[in-house]
Design an enzyme around this catalytic site. Structure first.
Site, mmCIF file in Angstrom:
data_model
loop_
_atom_site.group_PDB
_atom_site.id
_atom_site.type_symbol
_atom_site.label_atom_id
_atom_site.label_comp_id
_atom_site.label_asym_id
_atom_site.label_seq_id
_atom_site.Cartn_x
_atom_site.Cartn_y
_atom_site.Cartn_z
ATOM 1 N N GLU A 140 -20.931 62.435 36.392
ATOM 2 C CA GLU A 140 -19.631 61.980 35.891
ATOM 3 C C GLU A 140 -18.769 63.085 35.285
ATOM 4 O O GLU A 140 -18.524 63.129 34.075
ATOM 5 C CB GLU A 140 -19.825 60.828 34.908
ATOM 6 C CG GLU A 140 -20.427 59.604 35.579
ATOM 7 C CD GLU A 140 -20.397 58.343 34.729
ATOM 8 O OE1 GLU A 140 -20.169 58.436 33.506
ATOM 9 O OE2 GLU A 140 -20.614 57.259 35.300
ATOM 10 N N GLU A 280 -24.646 54.910 40.524
ATOM 11 C CA GLU A 280 -24.714 53.945 39.425
ATOM 12 C C GLU A 280 -23.814 52.759 39.734
ATOM 13 O O GLU A 280 -22.704 52.934 40.235
ATOM 14 C CB GLU A 280 -24.255 54.564 38.099
ATOM 15 C CG GLU A 280 -25.170 55.604 37.508
ATOM 16 C CD GLU A 280 -24.663 56.107 36.160
ATOM 17 O OE1 GLU A 280 -23.851 55.391 35.511
ATOM 18 O OE2 GLU A 280 -25.065 57.209 35.753
#
Length: 343
Positions: A140, A280
């Site tokens: 991320e 995810e």
């Protein structure tokens, strides 16, 4: 070779741990957990790790065998139960997604060298394990644009390829691995790259009342799926700083919305002729269980339709748990959906 279709994250073990202690690392995930995951029908795990597990800021370049042993044992357990392992750096020297505003990784050459050197070391260590393990560069990234990220990513790929030409490398886009940002990644001529994205849409459903999100806490509503957000106009009127949420008024939360939000990733793949992976996805555990099951059912059906592998967040704890402390599923129906078991 193992498959990387139906996975589950092992967050909270050697990443995002509440306490840095041998007791935690020795007990949070054990062989029994990997056996449970395999018996449920999953085919791989995603293992987030934080760099302090294997390298101290006081001894840069000296890698800690006690920390590396946790990766080693997880890999051995995965091999025993025929699971794949995606090794994901969650916290890098100078970068952690929770603290991206104070990041120094993208401006400090010394931190960048440390980062690439860690991966170079891991590539050498696991060079004979490529049938079971894949590397995910960094979790991320949040940057103003993709320029500095692309530069570091290309340096990383070059370093790995000097050691191993066929290790699978998972690369994600900017803005928390957003599907919309895949198109801004640098062109990579490499047959062993998988493009990775995360998916938590619609946010105020999947993260309803999330204690770490100021906006979710402010809205503070129970949201059902399928359904709609309630009280948006009144909320924005009373909280003008969240005026951006007016676009959610009357929005239908359903499978077609998920398909629409997934579309940028699908279009990217069609253009690039590449492999996709969703590292995810998930719904916070305090959400209504029926809604949680239905969202996962819809999303998994889309991943199946578009032939995309992925790993749900998260095996246990971390506010998104699929299993409790006793290795019992919060819902067997949910586990069957996530493991892509046809019932």
């Amino acid at each position: 070779m193992v498959s990387f279709k139906a996975g589950i994250n092992l967050g909270g073990w050697i990443s995002q741990y509440q306490v840095f202690s041998k007791e935690h690392f020795d007990t949070f995930i054990t062989e029994k957990d990997i056996e449970t995951i395999a018996e449920a029908g999953f085919d791989h795990v995603r293992l987030p790790f934080d760099y302090p597990i294997i390298e101290s800021d006081d001894n840069v370049g000296e890698y800690k065998e006690d920390g590396l042993s946790y990766i080693d044992r997880c890999l051995e357990w995965c091999k025993k139960y025929n699971l794949g392992l995606v090794l994901d750096m969650h916290h890098a020297p100078g970068y952690r997604f929770q603290d991206f505003k104070t990041s120094t990784l993208f401006e400090d050459p010394n931190q960048q060298k440390r980062f690439v050197d860690i991966w170079r070391f891991l590539a050498k260590r696991y060079i004979n394990e490529r049938e079971h393990i894949a590397f995910e560069l960094l979790n991320e990234v949040v940057e103003p644009d993709s320029t500095r990220w692309n530069k570091l990513m290309l340096e990383y790929i070059k370093a790995i390829r000097e050691i191993d030409s066929t290790m699978w490398l998972y690369i994600g886009g900017n803005n928390y691995n957003s599907p919309d940002e895949l198109k801004n990644l640098a062109d990579i001529d490499d047959d062993y790259i998988v493009y990775n994205f995360h998916f938590y849409n619609p946010f105020f459903f999947t993260h309803q009342k999330a204690h770490w999100s100021e906006s979710a806490m402010a809205y503070n509503r129970t949201v059902k799926y399928p359904g709609q957000y309630e009280g948006i106009e009144e909320f924005v009127k009373n909280n003008p700083k969240y005026s951006f949420m007016m676009e959610l008024n009357n929005l239908k939360l359903n499978k077609e919305l998920l398909r629409k939000d997934l579309k940028p990733a699908i279009e990217f793949r069609e253009k690039k002729k590449c492999k996709l992976y969703c590292g995810e996805f998930g719904v916070i555990a305090i959400a209504d269980l029926e809604s949680r099951i239905k969202w996962h059912e819809d999303y998994i059906s889309l991943l199946e339709e578009y032939d995309i592998g992925g790993a749900v967040w998260n095996y246990k704890k971390m506010d998104f748990e699929i299993y409790n402390e006793d290795r019992k599923p919060v819902s067997q129906e949910l586990v069957n959906i996530l493991a892509r078991r046809k019932t």
